[in-house]
Design an enzyme around this catalytic site. Structure first.
Site, PDB file in Angstrom:
ATOM      1  N   ALA A  12       0.804  -1.227   0.000  1.00 38.04           N
ATOM      2  CA  ALA A  12       0.000   0.000   0.000  1.00 38.04           C
ATOM      3  C   ALA A  12       0.837   1.278   0.000  1.00 38.04           C
ATOM      4  O   ALA A  12       0.340   2.334  -0.368  1.00 38.04           O
ATOM      5  CB  ALA A  12      -0.945  -0.011   1.203  1.00 38.04           C
ATOM      6  N   GLY A  14       3.498   1.575  -1.861  1.00 38.91           N
ATOM      7  CA  GLY A  14       4.199   1.610  -3.150  1.00 38.91           C
ATOM      8  C   GLY A  14       3.544   2.595  -4.105  1.00 38.91           C
ATOM      9  O   GLY A  14       2.568   3.271  -3.768  1.00 38.91           O
ATOM     10  N   ARG A  92      12.095  -7.541  -9.673  1.00 41.10           N
ATOM     11  CA  ARG A  92      13.241  -8.278 -10.201  1.00 41.10           C
ATOM     12  C   ARG A  92      14.519  -7.498  -9.909  1.00 41.10           C
ATOM     13  O   ARG A  92      14.632  -6.324 -10.258  1.00 41.10           O
ATOM     14  CB  ARG A  92      13.048  -8.413 -11.705  1.00 41.10           C
ATOM     15  CG  ARG A  92      13.947  -9.420 -12.364  1.00 41.10           C
ATOM     16  CD  ARG A  92      13.411  -9.637 -13.757  1.00 41.10           C
ATOM     17  NE  ARG A  92      14.166 -10.612 -14.486  1.00 41.10           N
ATOM     18  CZ  ARG A  92      13.695 -11.230 -15.553  1.00 41.10           C
ATOM     19  NH1 ARG A  92      12.484 -10.988 -15.978  1.00 41.10           N
ATOM     20  NH2 ARG A  92      14.419 -12.095 -16.199  1.00 41.10           N
ATOM     21  N   GLN A 112       0.342 -15.315   1.782  1.00 39.14           N
ATOM     22  CA  GLN A 112      -0.851 -14.459   1.698  1.00 39.14           C
ATOM     23  C   GLN A 112      -2.098 -15.289   1.417  1.00 39.14           C
ATOM     24  O   GLN A 112      -3.171 -15.009   1.956  1.00 39.14           O
ATOM     25  CB  GLN A 112      -0.624 -13.372   0.640  1.00 39.14           C
ATOM     26  CG  GLN A 112       0.501 -12.426   1.102  1.00 39.14           C
ATOM     27  CD  GLN A 112       0.646 -11.187   0.270  1.00 39.14           C
ATOM     28  OE1 GLN A 112       0.127 -11.101  -0.838  1.00 39.14           O
ATOM     29  NE2 GLN A 112       1.376 -10.216   0.785  1.00 39.14           N
ATOM     30  N   ASP A 159      -3.868  -4.271 -19.633  1.00 37.65           N
ATOM     31  CA  ASP A 159      -3.553  -4.634 -21.029  1.00 37.65           C
ATOM     32  C   ASP A 159      -4.758  -4.357 -21.923  1.00 37.65           C
ATOM     33  O   ASP A 159      -4.615  -3.875 -23.047  1.00 37.65           O
ATOM     34  CB  ASP A 159      -3.141  -6.111 -21.092  1.00 37.65           C
ATOM     35  CG  ASP A 159      -2.048  -6.410 -20.085  1.00 37.65           C
ATOM     36  OD1 ASP A 159      -1.022  -5.721 -20.130  1.00 37.65           O
ATOM     37  OD2 ASP A 159      -2.232  -7.303 -19.230  1.00 37.65           O
ATOM     38  N   HIS A 187      -0.223 -12.247 -18.310  1.00 40.44           N
ATOM     39  CA  HIS A 187       0.174 -10.837 -18.287  1.00 40.44           C
ATOM     40  C   HIS A 187       1.689 -10.793 -18.517  1.00 40.44           C
ATOM     41  O   HIS A 187       2.488 -10.705 -17.586  1.00 40.44           O
ATOM     42  CB  HIS A 187      -0.198 -10.193 -16.948  1.00 40.44           C
ATOM     43  CG  HIS A 187       0.370  -8.806 -16.798  1.00 40.44           C
ATOM     44  ND1 HIS A 187      -0.026  -7.758 -17.592  1.00 40.44           N
ATOM     45  CD2 HIS A 187       1.330  -8.313 -15.981  1.00 40.44           C
ATOM     46  CE1 HIS A 187       0.666  -6.683 -17.257  1.00 40.44           C
ATOM     47  NE2 HIS A 187       1.491  -6.996 -16.289  1.00 40.44           N
TER      48      HIS A 187
HETATM   49  P1  NAX Z   1       6.487  -0.520  -5.709  1.00 41.68           P
HETATM   50  O1  NAX Z   1       7.823  -1.168  -5.572  1.00 41.68           O
HETATM   51  O2  NAX Z   1       6.388   0.961  -5.830  1.00 41.68           O
HETATM   52  O3  NAX Z   1       5.577  -0.949  -4.473  1.00 41.68           O
HETATM   53  C1  NAX Z   1       5.454  -2.259  -4.045  1.00 41.68           C
HETATM   54  C2  NAX Z   1       5.251  -2.197  -2.556  1.00 41.68           C
HETATM   55  O4  NAX Z   1       4.936  -3.531  -2.123  1.00 41.68           O
HETATM   56  C3  NAX Z   1       6.479  -1.760  -1.785  1.00 41.68           C
HETATM   57  O5  NAX Z   1       6.135  -0.646  -0.957  1.00 41.68           O
HETATM   58  C4  NAX Z   1       6.875  -2.977  -0.956  1.00 41.68           C
HETATM   59  O6  NAX Z   1       7.353  -2.627   0.315  1.00 41.68           O
HETATM   60  C5  NAX Z   1       5.536  -3.707  -0.862  1.00 41.68           C
HETATM   61  N1  NAX Z   1       5.632  -5.148  -0.627  1.00 41.68           N
HETATM   62  C6  NAX Z   1       6.501  -6.029  -1.162  1.00 41.68           C
HETATM   63  N2  NAX Z   1       6.281  -7.250  -0.676  1.00 41.68           N
HETATM   64  C7  NAX Z   1       5.241  -7.147   0.174  1.00 41.68           C
HETATM   65  C8  NAX Z   1       4.558  -8.057   0.999  1.00 41.68           C
HETATM   66  N3  NAX Z   1       4.935  -9.333   1.070  1.00 41.68           N
HETATM   67  N4  NAX Z   1       3.526  -7.604   1.742  1.00 41.68           N
HETATM   68  C9  NAX Z   1       3.158  -6.325   1.711  1.00 41.68           C
HETATM   69  N5  NAX Z   1       3.780  -5.404   0.967  1.00 41.68           N
HETATM   70  C10 NAX Z   1       4.811  -5.812   0.210  1.00 41.68           C
HETATM   71  O7  NAX Z   1       5.780  -1.261  -6.934  1.00 41.68           O
HETATM   72  P2  NAX Z   1       4.502  -0.823  -7.773  1.00 41.68           P
HETATM   73  O8  NAX Z   1       4.930   0.020  -8.893  1.00 41.68           O
HETATM   74  O9  NAX Z   1       3.470  -0.311  -6.836  1.00 41.68           O
HETATM   75  O10 NAX Z   1       4.072  -2.226  -8.394  1.00 41.68           O
HETATM   76  C11 NAX Z   1       3.567  -3.270  -7.601  1.00 41.68           C
HETATM   77  C12 NAX Z   1       3.442  -4.551  -8.422  1.00 41.68           C
HETATM   78  O11 NAX Z   1       2.549  -4.386  -9.499  1.00 41.68           O
HETATM   79  C13 NAX Z   1       4.776  -5.005  -9.049  1.00 41.68           C
HETATM   80  O12 NAX Z   1       4.892  -6.408  -8.865  1.00 41.68           O
HETATM   81  C14 NAX Z   1       4.544  -4.728 -10.527  1.00 41.68           C
HETATM   82  O13 NAX Z   1       5.301  -5.588 -11.336  1.00 41.68           O
HETATM   83  C15 NAX Z   1       3.070  -5.008 -10.649  1.00 41.68           C
HETATM   84  N6  NAX Z   1       2.401  -4.468 -11.837  1.00 41.68           N
HETATM   85  C16 NAX Z   1       1.415  -5.220 -12.378  1.00 41.68           C
HETATM   86  C17 NAX Z   1       0.687  -4.812 -13.462  1.00 41.68           C
HETATM   87  C18 NAX Z   1      -0.390  -5.650 -14.046  1.00 41.68           C
HETATM   88  O14 NAX Z   1      -0.947  -5.243 -15.081  1.00 41.68           O
HETATM   89  N7  NAX Z   1      -0.767  -6.800 -13.502  1.00 41.68           N
HETATM   90  C19 NAX Z   1       1.003  -3.522 -14.131  1.00 41.68           C
HETATM   91  C20 NAX Z   1       1.741  -2.565 -13.265  1.00 41.68           C
HETATM   92  C21 NAX Z   1       2.773  -3.178 -12.368  1.00 41.68           C
HETATM   93  O15 NAX Z   1       3.951  -3.350 -13.125  1.00 41.68           O
END
Ligand code: NAX
Length: 327
Positions: A12, A14, A92, A112, A159, A187
């Protein structure tokens, strides 16, 4: 006033989280009559940042926002959740192989999935956004004993929205003129945005855009590689558009799909169109008045379309093989 809906969001603090939480609290997902409680999950190192997000949410004085809970304990964050949006995942790192990324994220989604199954509302609806989202959702679904596996989904709505935007620009029409443009598969760059069944103002899309080379070339490539293009331009991955797609995904799961429209959702394959049963795969779906989705049946697919769909299914089978010990 109605009882509040509890919405759990992981990751949340992020960048997607920052674009996602405010519209939920403002009523964009569940409507202007529906109060919400936000249950926000973060890793311990990001809890301080999350507190800042909480302050801003409260400072918006949204009439529908009844409470904000910030935690790094999954059993607190998922407690009685009616909706769970699993955004957080491990990015990654340098030199990391895709297989390592898939396995390292898998561990998160085992935990989760188990926690949701233990404490969430029995009808909790889940959408996985964190990548690799199809396989992460497959892993989380495998942990469900009490929750309904059909309520596990992942997001390809971004997408679909990207495909709509490209077509709208090319045909010089508003996005609302385009129907039945659906994304199939993973995806990932193997996804298949099927334009062959779509319409523009009721006419077959391929009649309005009579340009095979563009549809099978630049259009497909732009949609499949849009994520990378945004990183190149912005220096950061897509956030606002991803958050908005997640909002579209959940909002449209809670209301009947308007006649003649299709949604793209990653759901459990029932074997339709030859996609192996049990895979988490993006299909064109519609949602009924009870909030249940159904794969659109009877779609005609060319040999080329079928080959693209099977190619994406093969990729997902390979991902499933990499995480089989977690299923
Ligand atoms: P960010 O790195 O800005 O934020 C992710 C946040 O998740 C971080 O604050 C981190 O501390 C937190 N986090 C990591 N592991 C956690 C866990 N086990 N429990 C709770 N929090 C955790 O990434 P953001 O740009 O917000 O993207 C989040 C995810 O969305 C990434 O995996 C990204 O690849 C994915 N996406 C998916 C898309 C889709 O169409 N399905 C498109 C957009 C995005 O690329």
């Amino acid at each position: 006033m109605k009882a509040p809906i509890r919405v759990a969001v992981t990751g949340a603090a992020g960048q997607i989280g920052y674009s996602l939480l405010f519209p939920i609290a403002a009523g964009e997902v569940f409507g202007p009559e529906q109060p919400v409680i936000l249950q926000l999950l973060e890793l311990p190192f990001a809890i301080e940042a999350l507190k800042g997000v909480e302050m801003e949410l409260r400072d918006c004085a949204y009439p529908l926002l009844q409470d904000v809970i910030c935690t790094s304990d999954v059993e607190v964050g998922f407690k009685d959740a009616n909706v769970a949006m699993l955004v957080g995942s491990k990015p990654r790192g340098p030199g990391m192989e895709r297989a390592d990324l898939i396995r390292e994220n898998g561990v998160i989604f085992v935990g989760q999935g188990k926690a949701l199954d233990a404490v969430a509302d029995p009808n909790c609806k889940v959408v996985v956004v964190g990548n690799p989202c199809n396989t992460n959702s497959l892993i989380a679904r495998a942990q469900f004993k009490r929750l309904n596996p059909a309520n596990m989904t992942a997001m390809t709505r971004l997408d679909q929205n990207r495909a709509l935007a490209q077509i709208a620009q090319k045909a010089n029409v508003p996005v609302s003129a385009i129907k039945r443009l659906a994304v199939w598969g993973n995806h990932s760059p193997t996804m298949y945005p099927d334009f062959t069944n779509a319409t523009i103002n009721g006419e077959p899309l391929e009649v309005v855009i009579n340009d095979d080379a563009w549809l099978n070339g630049a259009f497909m490539k732009t949609v499949q590689q849009r994520g990378a293009a945004i990183i190149n331009a912005r220096g950061k991955s897509s956030a606002a558009s991803a958050a908005w797609a997640a909002i579209d995904h959940v909002r449209d799961w809670f209301r009947p799909t308007p006649e003649g429209e299709w949604l793209s959702m990653v759901i459990t394959s029932d074997g339709s169109y030859g996609v192996p049963e049990g895979l988490m795969f993006s299909f064109p779906v519609t949602v009924d008045a009870n909030g249940d989705y159904h794969i659109v049946q009877g779609i005609e697919l060319s040999a080329a379309a079928k080959a693209r769909i099977m190619n994406s299914a093969e990729e997902l089978l390979a991902e499933r093989e990499m995480v089989k010990e977690m299923l």
